[in-house]
Design a protein around this motif. Structure first.
Motif, mmCIF file in Angstrom:
data_model
loop_
_atom_site.group_PDB
_atom_site.id
_atom_site.type_symbol
_atom_site.label_atom_id
_atom_site.label_comp_id
_atom_site.label_asym_id
_atom_site.label_seq_id
_atom_site.Cartn_x
_atom_site.Cartn_y
_atom_site.Cartn_z
ATOM 1 N N GLN A 33 52.873 22.798 37.248
ATOM 2 C CA GLN A 33 52.293 24.134 37.506
ATOM 3 C C GLN A 33 50.768 24.076 37.485
ATOM 4 N N LEU A 34 50.258 23.287 36.550
ATOM 5 C CA LEU A 34 48.801 23.137 36.451
ATOM 6 C C LEU A 34 48.245 22.512 37.742
ATOM 7 N N CYS A 35 48.930 21.481 38.227
ATOM 8 C CA CYS A 35 48.461 20.806 39.446
ATOM 9 C C CYS A 35 48.537 21.742 40.650
ATOM 10 N N ASP A 36 49.560 22.600 40.689
ATOM 11 C CA ASP A 36 49.633 23.593 41.780
ATOM 12 C C ASP A 36 48.403 24.497 41.740
ATOM 13 N N ALA A 37 48.008 24.867 40.525
ATOM 14 C CA ALA A 37 46.826 25.732 40.388
ATOM 15 C C ALA A 37 45.565 24.988 40.843
ATOM 16 N N LEU A 38 45.528 23.680 40.589
ATOM 17 C CA LEU A 38 44.370 22.885 41.030
ATOM 18 C C LEU A 38 44.316 22.857 42.557
ATOM 19 N N GLN A 39 45.491 22.678 43.156
ATOM 20 C CA GLN A 39 45.568 22.656 44.619
ATOM 21 C C GLN A 39 45.090 23.992 45.197
ATOM 22 N N ASN A 220 46.515 32.010 36.510
ATOM 23 C CA ASN A 220 45.309 32.662 35.972
ATOM 24 C C ASN A 220 44.047 31.978 36.499
ATOM 25 N N ILE A 221 44.160 30.682 36.751
ATOM 26 C CA ILE A 221 42.972 29.921 37.175
ATOM 27 C C ILE A 221 42.439 30.471 38.499
ATOM 28 N N THR A 222 43.319 30.626 39.473
ATOM 29 C CA THR A 222 42.830 31.132 40.774
ATOM 30 C C THR A 222 42.427 32.602 40.674
ATOM 31 N N ARG A 223 43.121 33.353 39.810
ATOM 32 C CA ARG A 223 42.727 34.763 39.639
ATOM 33 C C ARG A 223 41.291 34.834 39.118
ATOM 34 N N ILE A 224 40.997 33.989 38.150
ATOM 35 C CA ILE A 224 39.635 33.975 37.579
ATOM 36 C C ILE A 224 38.635 33.553 38.657
ATOM 37 N N LEU A 225 39.006 32.551 39.441
ATOM 38 C CA LEU A 225 38.073 32.059 40.472
ATOM 39 C C LEU A 225 37.761 33.132 41.505
#
Ligand code: UDP
Length: 237
Positions: A33-39, A220-225
């Motif tokens: 899931q983390l790697c998907d967020a990185l992608q 949350n990572i992409t939401r923050i970005l």
């Protein structure tokens, strides 16, 4: 797609976060899931580096049977194990990735240099930084702030098992409240334990904002970005 509000960010993921609910070792569902967020972050056009902790395998200060420096070396090598696992899952998903370590292990990963890290980030590769600062008596939180400062990141994304900074431990004190925003000095004065003293001071001195958020939902990572105010922002007053 909404435009990102950051150009380059540094994500800190603790070893505990990579262990998921099992509390130790590696949870590959979580890592996937983390790697998907990185992608997704790369797809947004954001340059992203990650500093990975090692607490799921070893914490130097807790293992007092051996000399602290050596114990910390083991801790730093634990972070490298985590980096390799995250990098491998990235590669399985065709995410461009490099691992760079602060302790030279040339047959395993590239050694960290500013120039190469900067270039890889510019080329749109995820760069995973292992071995923290490369020195004992430090933490990967300090390693994360160092990398963020050195590489001129706009923001540190501090992925935690909790969804922000609270006035007290919400497990022990159910009435504890979550801050939307708090200053570096207040986290230190109130001993809120966001990061250790060295890491927080370095972030404060270099005016680099930190967003603390729950790793349980890596989206949350992409939401923050994209500019959403998720979790807690630690910054100047
Ligand atoms: N460590 C170290 N120097 C560093 C970073 C980490 O000696 O610059 C060692 C230290 O023993 C630490 C362990 O590596 O306990 C794992 O790092 P950390 O505790 O920061 O991992 P996290 O809590 O983020 O999983």
């Amino acid at each position: 797609m909404a435009e990102p509000v950051y150009k380059r960010v540094l994500l800190k993921v603790s070893g505990e976060a990579l262990a998921g609910d099992q509390g130790h070792g590696l949870d590959f569902n979580m890592i996937s899931q983390l790697c998907d967020a990185l992608q997704d972050s790369l797809a947004l056009g954001v340059q992203i580096g990650i500093v990975v902790g090692g607490g799921n395998f070893w914490r130097g200060a807790k293992n007092v049977q051996i000399e602290r420096s050596r114990s910390d070396h083991i801790g730093m090598l634990a972070t490298v194990m985590n980096c390799l696992a995250v990098a491998d899952v990235c590669e399985q998903k065709n995410i461009p990735v490099r691992v760079q370590t602060a302790i030279a292990i040339p047959t395993v990963a590239d050694s960290y240099t500013y120039r190469s890290a900067d270039e890889n980030l510019k080329q749109g590769r995820v760069v995973i930084f292992g071995a923290g600062t490369g020195s004992p008596y430090f933490s990967t939180d300090t390693g994360a702030v160092l990398k963020a400062v050195e590489l001129h990141a706009d923001l540190i994304l501090l992925a935690k098992n909790i969804d922000g900074v609270y006035s007290a431990d919400p497990v022990k004190y159910p009435n504890a409240t979550r801050y939307d925003k708090i200053s570096y000095s207040e986290t230190l004065e109130k001993r809120l334990g966001v990061m250790d003293l060295t890491a927080t001071s370095l972030a404060m001195e270099n005016h680099i904002p930190i967003r603390v958020f729950a790793v349980k939902d890596p989206e949350n990572i992409t939401r923050i970005l994209k500019g959403e105010s998720i979790g807690t922002l630690v910054s100047e007053n």
